[in-house]
Write an enzyme that holds these catalytic residues in place. Structure first.
Site, PDB file in Angstrom:
ATOM      1  N   HIS A  42      59.397 101.996  33.803  1.00 61.79           N
ATOM      2  CA  HIS A  42      57.956 102.120  33.313  1.00 61.79           C
ATOM      3  C   HIS A  42      57.304 103.314  33.901  1.00 61.79           C
ATOM      4  CE1 HIS A  42      54.013 101.091  32.039  1.00 61.79           C
ATOM      5  NE2 HIS A  42      54.513 100.123  31.009  1.00 61.79           N
TER       6      HIS A  42
ATOM      7  N   ASP B 211      59.248  95.973  40.370  1.00 58.16           N
ATOM      8  CA  ASP B 211      58.426  95.992  39.467  1.00 58.16           C
ATOM      9  C   ASP B 211      58.783  94.608  38.630  1.00 58.16           C
ATOM     10  OD1 ASP B 211      56.925  95.912  36.946  1.00 58.16           O
ATOM     11  OD2 ASP B 211      57.574  97.949  36.674  1.00 58.16           O
TER      12      ASP B 211
ATOM     13  N   GLN C 214      57.858  92.231  33.736  1.00 56.19           N
ATOM     14  CA  GLN C 214      58.679  91.678  32.635  1.00 56.19           C
ATOM     15  C   GLN C 214      59.570  90.690  33.049  1.00 56.19           C
ATOM     16  OE1 GLN C 214      58.027  92.506  29.667  1.00 56.19           O
ATOM     17  NE2 GLN C 214      56.764  94.269  29.861  1.00 56.19           N
TER      18      GLN C 214
ATOM     19  N   LYS D 231      50.834  89.154  31.505  1.00 54.10           N
ATOM     20  CA  LYS D 231      52.240  88.948  31.163  1.00 54.10           C
ATOM     21  C   LYS D 231      52.849  87.462  30.998  1.00 54.10           C
ATOM     22  CE  LYS D 231      53.271  93.613  31.114  1.00 54.10           C
ATOM     23  NZ  LYS D 231      52.939  94.459  29.997  1.00 54.10           N
TER      24      LYS D 231
ATOM     25  N   CYS E 286      56.131 103.409  27.095  1.00 55.40           N
ATOM     26  CA  CYS E 286      55.862 103.750  28.576  1.00 55.40           C
ATOM     27  C   CYS E 286      57.061 104.037  29.424  1.00 55.40           C
ATOM     28  CB  CYS E 286      54.967 102.946  29.358  1.00 55.40           C
ATOM     29  SG  CYS E 286      53.187 102.651  28.403  1.00 55.40           S
TER      30      CYS E 286
HETATM   31  N1  ALA Z   1      53.758  97.378  29.837  1.00 58.81           N
HETATM   32  C1  ALA Z   1      53.549  96.921  28.687  1.00 58.81           C
HETATM   33  C2  ALA Z   1      54.810  96.908  27.625  1.00 58.81           C
HETATM   34  O1  ALA Z   1      55.760  97.193  27.980  1.00 58.81           O
HETATM   35  C3  ALA Z   1      52.458  97.373  28.325  1.00 58.81           C
HETATM   36  O2  ALA Z   1      54.485  96.676  26.381  1.00 58.81           O
END
Ligand code: ALA
Length: 401
Positions: free
Chosen positions: A116, A195, A198, A221, A359
């Site tokens: 990202h 990171d 997710q 998240k 992103c």
């Molecule tokens: N990083 C977040 C996404 O992937 C906002 O949607």
């Protein structure tokens, strides 16, 4: 342990919009009512933390520190190993500035091709400031991390390895523990940074199992509020990290000429922290901890497999990285249609997905797909949601082709 069925009633947004299907949890997850209650409770008895000698401040401090302990425990850490930021982006930037002196001219920073922008640009900038070189771990043709490439790229010159745990665009899982072991063997000075934006909501983050030096994620998240994020650091790694933000609350003593830093984690939390948000995130992890983590993982894996099968039945849909396990997200393109048109037609039918480059512009450019449609799942997503979304997608595909 609480049953996974019927937990949708805990989410006010799902109750308020029963006709809608929310498939954008990777962008931001919905929050259960208990999070809102905890934040309202703080705001109705509002006071600052770690400052006042009065009861309200002491109560706020107790709630804040109790949330810290529960959030730390949720990822297998202790309170003095985490500090709060405003989100993953802020956390990664704070690491990039706080490790500036650790990186010198000729040193190397390694990232993966999946990153990202938030785990790419801070390292590009650090390299530019320090005369260091940014290197990339490549992907295999199927979209997974190429460990052969990692073996070549990670060397004694590597000072930082920053890697996503789960790709926010492809849903591909990065083998963090293997890469950390590789770093230990081949790059003794390298600090490993994960990171986990997710992965944290999908029960994948236990910092002991990952073994990395730093792990960063966002509250929103993880079924918590926006505006709060967490940086975990191993104690030895936190000793190497310099404060990047200066001001109140992070010092032990200050004169007109200089200042001494406070202990960890206070030295990394300058200024009034996001108190309500931390308390809200504490409520979110307590809510999530009612469920068996293995059961959540199995439920979400089964739902993702169901989603992939459903998508594979629409001939015009091409899923990215179709042959590898996906966690939480799946991206696809519709042949002959623009992703934004697909997203708009889904939205018109009450289905919320994300469209765009997510992103990860360099990744999608490398894959030759400028934008995708992305479906992402949360703990509250059901088979019925997927059925409704796929039916809406079929209508959209018919209209556009
Ligand atoms: N990083 C977040 C996404 O992937 C906002 O949607």
């Amino acid at each position: 342990m609480k049953n996974l069925h019927n937990l949708q009633k805990d989410f006010p947004q799902l109750q308020r919009f029963p006709q809608s299907v929310y498939l954008d949890s990777a962008a931001t997850a919905l929050v259960p009512q208990v999070v809102l209650d905890a934040m309202a409770d703080f705001y109705t008895q509002k006071a600052n933390v770690h400052r006042g000698a009065h009861t309200l401040s002491m109560q706020a401090t107790a709630a804040f520190e109790s949330a810290r302990a529960d959030i730390a425990a949720y990822i297998g850490a202790t309170s003095n190993e985490i500090f709060f930021t405003s989100g993953t982006t802020a956390g990664l930037n704070q690491l990039a500035y706080g490790l500036e002196q650790y990186v010198g001219a000729g040193d190397e920073i390694v990232v993966t091709r999946l990153e990202h922008h938030a785990n790419l640009i801070p390292w590009q900038q650090l390299c530019a400031r320090r005369g260091a070189k940014l290197r990339f771990i490549e992907l295999t043709d199927s979209g997974e991390i190429d460990l052969d490439s990692a073996r070549v790229v990670i060397t004694a010159r590597t000072k930082i390895i920053a890697m996503t745990h789960v790709s926010n665009t492809l849903g591909v899982v990065v083998p963090i523990a293997e890469l950390v072991a590789l770093a230990r063997a081949q790059a003794p000075d390298a600090l490993t940074i994960v990171d986990a934006a997710q992965s944290v909501a999908h029960g994948l983050v236990n910092v002991q199992e990952l073994g990395a030096d730093f792990v960063v994620f966002s509250g929103h998240k993880l079924y918590g509020p926006t505006g709060v994020g967490v940086v975990y650091g191993r104690s030895a790694a936190l000793e190497l990290l310099q404060p990047a933000l200066f001001g109140g609350g992070m010092i032990s003593s200050v004169s007109y000429e200089k200042a001494e830093w406070g202990g960890v984690p206070a030295r990394f939390e300058a200024g009034t922290p996001p108190i309500a948000e931390v308390i809200g995130l504490g409520a979110a992890v307590r809510w999530l901890s009612q469920f068996d983590r293995e059961e959540v993982r199995a439920y979400e894996a089964e739902l993702m497999a169901y989603t992939l099968v459903a998508l594979s039945k629409i001939p015009q849909v091409r899923v990215l990285a179709p042959s590898v396990p996906h966690v939480g997200v799946v991206s696809f393109v519709v042949e002959g249609a623009h992703a934004y048109d697909v997203g708009a037609l889904l939205d018109a039918q009450g289905v919320a997905v994300r469209v765009g480059h997510h992103c990860t512009q360099p990744l999608l450019e490398m894959l030759g797909v400028p934008v995708t449609v992305r479906i992402s799942l949360g703990i509250y997503t059901t088979r019925e949601d997927i059925d409704r979304a796929v039916a809406a997608l079929q209508i959209a595909v018919q209209k556009l082709s």
